[in-house]
Write a protein that holds these residues in place. Structure first.
Motif: not given
Length: 699
Positions: A654-683
């Motif tokens: 159960r602990l591993g599942l919780i840690l895995g989900l947490s890391v996954g959410l952090v990575v997803l948030a970072a990807v979304l931030v980078v994508a937003a920066i690239i989008y607005y810089e291009g615009r």
């Protein structure tokens, strides 16, 4: 159901005196045709054994009471037209006091009626007189599933307090009760005789002192106990729809007095002013056309009943109830009728053999059990109650009895045990109180410590530890650490295992209701298998996986069924741990108690896996999924029954599942931030290029 607070009763029936009965006493008869059907006026010089039997024991009533009950005249006497139950200070067996207790279990029981006692209560602190009733048959299970009616209970030293109670709801510890609590009578109840009574009908019980009602308990509601998930009854009024017999006793001290219950000294007792319950009469009235037909005198001399008894292969050691342990008799009949109702269909509730005495009826149920699970002698043992027809004695003394070292090894291996192996440190009264209740109400947990059982030569602290450990393993999943307490007697052990020696070491943890949850008890590391050796040879281990969930699993019934199915004496089986992953039982197989029994773990594993054994276990609701000589892992492949068990996933998964989900959410948030920066810089760049082009075109 009554809230437990006394409510006003309907006016009691207008009791009128009519012509004298054959005893010379006026017969009470109600306007609606109540008539006297049974009485004892105590006019002789000794107890009428046609009406009563003595109870002789030092069990403490399961309430940590001080007394031994005896049949001695100083404790139970009849003189001058009264019965005297007297508390006497003075060492006797394991206790410092003696007293008296009698009942009508061998003579009569009744369903409905008016039950009266005219008595003078004792004038002495910490004496506990009681006028009460218990079921003739444990139709709904062991105490208190089949009910208890407390007409009068009185606390000596609190001379105007009294109470009445009903116990019901399920077999201990799933029982509950409803009662008046401590009621205050207008005057001192010890100064004069009073009439204490209950009028019991199919719809209510009304409790009186001198014909003044102090509690009306309705029988038109369900007496199940949903708070403990206990539902033994299918209709309103149950269990108070069966015959009950009368008990009179005078207890000394105990839990009924709360914190004061253990404060009595011999010096005080020797100065008691009047330590006797003096009973003028006991009378039973019933209606002519209804209740009287429900009176159940026991026909212990019936030739047809005795003829049936004589023809049984497995039966009680006597056809005479007075020669048997009444607790064992009640518990055996209750156990068989609760778990194997097919064995009791002809012996209860007015059926063909229901008029036979309890010894004969219990024998009939025992014999059917023996025929299904025999021919091993142990299947007719029933805590020493049974014998095989003829001269064969059920229990053959073991050729291998645990010695001093084995007793100590056993005590050290238990998950629930006393604080010490030393009897004086633990306290003999506390041990006897727990043993009296446990071996009377749950005799299956005492098989190894009574009547020559494998651990019957160990000291009292070691023996009671063996019994409470079995109880704990059975009920820990629902009660947690409370299942080990027994009023502060038991302690749960924290088990750790050395990786080099594979020997278990334990540390005590004080029992409390908050210190251990059911999940922590039910889910344990697979390394918690106890390995130990004895002077007579290695204690072998076996691990069994059974389909189901720990929270619903009856460990005691499974072990009994397993021992019967593979023809191994139950004394050889000890459950060390119960874990999730379906239900995994880590068990020890003790050295054989008979030289002819030389079976090994592997042969027993083979027997468990056999088609015949699987059929027996399946017919009792147990699907064995795996058997191994080494501990079974927690994960149960292809087993859907454990998927809904909250304890089935190891904590680290159960602990591993919780840690895995947490890391996954952090990575997803970072990807979304980078994508937003690239989008607005291009615009921004496209807009800048457009502006430059516009300026050039306008220039």
């Amino acid at each position: 159901m009554s809230s437990g607070v006394p409510v006003s009763c309907h006016s009691p029936e207008m009791i009128q005196y009519s012509t004298e009965d054959r005893t010379g006493h006026s017969r009470r008869q109600a306007a609606d045709e109540y008539e006297l059907v049974w009485a004892d006026e105590f006019e002789g010089t000794s107890l009428n054994l046609t009406n009563w039997q003595y109870e002789v024991n030092c069990d403490g009533g399961g309430n940590n009471e001080y007394q031994c009950y005896t049949a001695r005249e100083e404790n139970v006497a009849v003189r001058n037209g009264s019965l005297f139950l007297t508390a006497v200070p003075g060492a006797y067996q394991s206790k410092q006091y003696t007293s008296g207790r009698i009942n009508t279990a061998n003579s009569s029981s009744w369903k409905y009626g008016r039950f009266e006692m005219r008595a003078l209560l004792p004038d002495a602190r910490l004496l506990w007189p009681a006028f009460w009733m218990m079921p003739a048959d444990s139709v709904y299970g062991g105490w208190a599933a089949s009910g208890e009616i407390d007409i009068l209970e009185f606390r000596g030293g609190r001379d105007n307090q009294h109470e009445s109670n009903l116990h019901y709801g399920g077999t201990y510890p799933k029982n509950t009760y409803t009662g008046t609590g401590a009621l205050v009578y207008p005057t001192n109840l010890t100064l004069d005789f009073h009439v204490f009574s209950v009028t019991w009908t199919p719809t209510s019980m009304q409790f009186y002192i001198d014909d003044v009602c102090h509690w009306n308990a309705s029988l038109l509601n369900s007496y199940n106990n949903p708070a403990s998930q206990s539902f033994p009854y299918t209709d309103v009024g149950q269990p108070f729809d069966q015959p009950f017999f009368i008990i009179l006793n005078l207890a000394i001290g105990g839990n009924f007095f709360g914190a004061d219950g253990q404060s009595l000294t011999l010096a005080e007792a020797k100065n008691w002013s009047r330590p006797s319950l003096e009973v003028d009469y006991i009378r039973v009235y019933q209606r002519n056309e209804t209740d009287h037909m429900l009176s159940h005198p026991i026909t212990s001399n019936s030739s047809s009943c005795l003829s049936v008894y004589s023809g049984l292969t497995c039966r009680t050691t006597s056809a005479n109830e007075s020669h048997l342990n009444s607790y064992n008799l009640d518990d055996t009949l209750g156990y068989l009728c609760e778990n194997y109702p097919q064995y009791c269909k002809n012996i209860l509730n007015g059926q063909y053999y229901s008029s036979c005495n309890k010894a004969v009826r219990t024998s009939m149920a025992m014999d059917q059990y023996y025929r299904d699970f025999g021919p091993d002698n142990n299947t007719c043992y029933f805590s020493g109650l049974g014998q095989l027809n003829g001269t064969t004695v059920i229990y053959v003394p073991s050729t291998t009895i645990a010695d001093v070292q084995q007793c100590s090894d056993m005590w050290n291996s238990l998950k629930c045990r006393t604080s010490s192996e030393d009897v004086e440190t633990v306290g003999l009264d506390l041990i006897n109180g727990a043993r009296g209740w446990l071996c009377s109400n749950r005799p299956q947990f005492c098989t190894n410590i009574t009547n020559g059982g494998y651990y019957s030569h160990c000291n009292p602290a070691q023996m009671i530890s063996q019994a409470i450990d079995l109880y704990y393993l059975q009920y820990a999943s629902t009660q947690g650490a409370d299942a080990c307490s027994f009023g502060g007697l038991g302690y749960v052990q924290a088990i750790t295992t050395s990786t080099t020696s594979q020997k278990s070491t334990t540390t005590s943890s004080t029992v409390s209701s908050t210190s251990s949850s059911s999940s922590s008890v039910a889910s344990t590391s697979t390394s918690d298998v106890i390995q130990s050796t004895t002077r007579s040879g290695q204690i072998e281990s076996i691990s069994v996986r059974v389909q189901g969930r720990v929270s619903d699993f009856n460990v005691t019934k499974f072990v009994q069924t397993l021992s019967n199915a593979v023809k191994i004496p139950i004394q050889r089986l000890r459950v060390n741990d119960v874990r999730s992953g379906s239900v995994i039982l880590d068990m020890s197989i003790l050295p054989a108690t008979d030289q002819s029994d030389t079976r090994t773990t592997s042969s027993i594993s083979t027997a468990i896996k056999s088609t015949d054994t699987q059929a027996i276990l399946a017919s009792n609701g147990y699907i064995v999924m795996d058997v191994s000589d080494s501990p079974i892992t927690t994960t149960a492949p292809n087993d859907t029954s454990s998927q809904n068990d909250s304890n089935s996933s190891p904590p680290y998964n159960r602990l591993g599942l919780i840690l895995g989900l947490s890391v996954g959410l952090v990575v997803l948030a970072a990807v979304l931030v980078v994508a937003a920066i690239i989008y607005y810089e291009g615009r921004r760049r496209r807009m800048a290029e457009a502006n430059i082009a516009m300026v050039l075109s306008n220039g």
